[in-house]
Design a protein around this motif. Structure first.
Motif, mmCIF file in Angstrom:
data_model
loop_
_atom_site.group_PDB
_atom_site.id
_atom_site.type_symbol
_atom_site.label_atom_id
_atom_site.label_comp_id
_atom_site.label_asym_id
_atom_site.label_seq_id
_atom_site.Cartn_x
_atom_site.Cartn_y
_atom_site.Cartn_z
ATOM 1 N N PHE A 41 0.847 -1.188 0.000
ATOM 2 C CA PHE A 41 0.000 0.000 0.000
ATOM 3 C C PHE A 41 0.886 1.243 0.000
ATOM 4 N N SER A 45 -2.187 4.398 6.159
ATOM 5 C CA SER A 45 -3.594 4.321 6.574
ATOM 6 C C SER A 45 -4.357 3.258 5.779
ATOM 7 N N GLU A 46 -4.031 3.083 4.502
ATOM 8 C CA GLU A 46 -4.681 2.052 3.694
ATOM 9 C C GLU A 46 -4.259 0.663 4.168
ATOM 10 N N ASP A 49 -6.077 -0.015 7.439
ATOM 11 C CA ASP A 49 -7.484 -0.329 7.172
ATOM 12 C C ASP A 49 -7.630 -1.766 6.674
ATOM 13 N N ASN A 50 -6.711 -2.206 5.826
ATOM 14 C CA ASN A 50 -6.740 -3.574 5.324
ATOM 15 C C ASN A 50 -6.507 -4.568 6.466
#
Length: 64
Positions: A41, A45-46, A49-50
């Motif tokens: 990523f 933050s991504e 989130d994952n």
């Protein structure tokens, strides 16, 4: 100890790979690798989130 308690005790590691993309991995309380992100990523933050989608429990959001 029940399975939910064991899952919360798993160790999560967030890191940047050689392409400077964020990844996560999850190890059981016994040290076995039980999960990894399937791709990198660009944003932390991504990646987080994952990991949340895959069972990461964010202890920093708990209020004492």
């Amino acid at each position: 100890m029940n399975i939910k308690t064991e899952l919360k005790m798993d160790k999560w590691r967030f890191f940047q790979d050689h392409n400077l993309e964020w990844r996560w991995e999850r190890k059981s309380i016994f040290g076995l690798l039980v999960g990894t992100s399937d791709h990198g990523f660009k944003l932390y933050s991504e990646c987080r989130d994952n990991a949340l989608f895959h069972g990461f429990f964010d202890r920093s959001s708990l209020v004492a």
